[in-house]
Motif scaffolding. Structure first.
Motif, mmCIF file in Angstrom:
data_model
loop_
_atom_site.group_PDB
_atom_site.id
_atom_site.type_symbol
_atom_site.label_atom_id
_atom_site.label_comp_id
_atom_site.label_asym_id
_atom_site.label_seq_id
_atom_site.Cartn_x
_atom_site.Cartn_y
_atom_site.Cartn_z
ATOM 1 N N LEU A 191 0.864 -1.033 -0.026
ATOM 2 C CA LEU A 191 -0.069 0.065 0.041
ATOM 3 C C LEU A 191 0.678 1.332 0.413
ATOM 4 O O LEU A 191 0.509 2.317 -0.670
ATOM 5 N N LYS A 193 3.840 1.854 -1.525
ATOM 6 C CA LYS A 193 4.161 2.046 -3.022
ATOM 7 C C LYS A 193 3.097 2.280 -3.723
ATOM 8 O O LYS A 193 3.291 3.120 -4.643
ATOM 9 N N TRP A 194 1.996 1.816 -3.525
ATOM 10 C CA TRP A 194 0.859 2.229 -4.530
ATOM 11 C C TRP A 194 0.456 3.545 -4.302
ATOM 12 O O TRP A 194 0.337 4.381 -5.024
ATOM 13 N N VAL A 221 6.138 0.947 -11.142
ATOM 14 C CA VAL A 221 5.186 0.133 -10.162
ATOM 15 C C VAL A 221 5.536 -1.395 -10.082
ATOM 16 O O VAL A 221 5.699 -1.894 -10.995
ATOM 17 N N ILE A 242 -3.588 -0.461 -9.916
ATOM 18 C CA ILE A 242 -3.594 0.162 -8.670
ATOM 19 C C ILE A 242 -5.098 0.601 -8.531
ATOM 20 O O ILE A 242 -5.705 0.527 -7.366
ATOM 21 N N LYS A 245 -7.566 -1.948 -7.818
ATOM 22 C CA LYS A 245 -7.091 -2.747 -6.522
ATOM 23 C C LYS A 245 -7.609 -1.840 -5.328
ATOM 24 O O LYS A 245 -8.112 -2.088 -4.218
ATOM 25 N N MET A 246 -7.749 -0.383 -5.472
ATOM 26 C CA MET A 246 -8.065 0.432 -4.522
ATOM 27 C C MET A 246 -9.486 1.075 -4.641
ATOM 28 O O MET A 246 -9.723 1.382 -3.567
#
Length: 286
Positions: A191, A193-194, A221, A242, A245-246
């Motif tokens: 998270l 790094k995201w 990424v 990303i 995923k978020m």
């Protein structure tokens, strides 16, 4: 290393002449000049990079193609910013709630609640400057009624996305786990790094920089191994992963629908592969 002299100033007419000399097709000189007066030559030529080799354009390349890509990029930045805004607002709420529940409303002032004291010191200096200089009504109200020590759920509204990313990174692992696991089912390092990646994308969009066919230069990424052949870690595709995923499902579906509709509307000049989507990408992003 020898430093070259700065390039000479060119008038709009001279800029147009250069494009013609390099064999870019110009449909209408007056319209082209009008465009060059509204859009910086250097910005516009960024959309022409893969339309030429060295300084000669490929046959069939035209100024209108570049303008179409520019308009696509303009619209793309808007829908990207909308998705990032949703994540930012939601994450601010979750971070402020979780951190204050554990450490109290002013616990963010205490360095012992963070990993790196020096990073925390810089953060405090930054947020205190924002509190003192802010003209937001909610800040003025709290300063008048309670002084300048704002509870975290108030102060967090002054965070930039970059500040939010750095704040989360400096939180203790046990605190980060609550958010990363409960919200996104990932470990804190992922998270972190995201959020660093989305900060780069957010700033790129907010400063009107090119997103289409761009190679992001911050190391890329970190993608799972099974995705690396389908998504380019240095291009937009990795950032879209990303977002998938978020974002909650409904928000993701809305964004992805808008994204695909936009690409289809400009499919005469833009390609998924130029954004880092390669064969099999639909198996991972849909």
């Amino acid at each position: 290393m020898t430093i070259k002299e700065a390039k000479m100033f060119k008038t709009h007419a001279e800029q147009l002449a250069i494009l013609k000399e390099r064999e870019l097709f110009i449909e209408n000189d007056d319209e082209a000049l009008s465009l060059l007066k509204r859009i910086n030559y250097y910005r516009l030529t960024g959309y022409m990079l893969f339309m030429k080799k060295n300084d000669t354009f490929f046959p069939g390349s035209s100024l209108q193609h570049a303008i179409r890509m520019y308009r696509f990029d303009e619209k793309l930045r808007r829908i990207l910013l909308g998705a990032i805004e949703y994540i930012e607002i939601s994450l601010k709420a979750q971070v402020a709630y979780s951190f204050a529940e554990t450490h109290g409303p002013l616990g963010y002032y205490k360095s012992e609640n963070f990993v790196f004291p020096e990073t925390h010191r810089k953060f405090l200096k930054n947020i205190e400057e924002k509190i003192v200089t802010s003209k937001e009504l909610f800040v003025l109200h709290h300063r008048k009624e309670y002084g300048s020590n704002l509870p975290l759920w108030v102060a967090v509204e002054l965070f930039t996305f970059g500040m939010l990313s750095k704040f989360f990174k400096n939180m203790k692992t046990e605190d980060k786990k609550v958010i990363s696991k409960d919200l996104f089912d990932v470990i804190p390092g992922v998270l972190t790094k995201w959020l660093q990646a989305l900060t780069i994308l957010r700033n790129t969009c907010a400063h009107y920089s090119r997103v289409y066919n761009k190679k992001f230069s911050a190391g890329g990424v970190n993608l799972p191994k099974d995705l690396r052949g389908s998504l380019n870690k240095d291009k937009l595709a990795a950032f879209v992963y990303i977002l998938k995923k978020m974002l909650p499902e409904t928000e993701w579906n809305r964004f992805f629908h808008e994204f695909n509709v936009l690409v289809e509307a400009f499919d005469d000049v833009v390609k998924y592969e130029h954004m880092g989507f390669y064969e099999g990408w639909q198996d991972h992003i849909n």
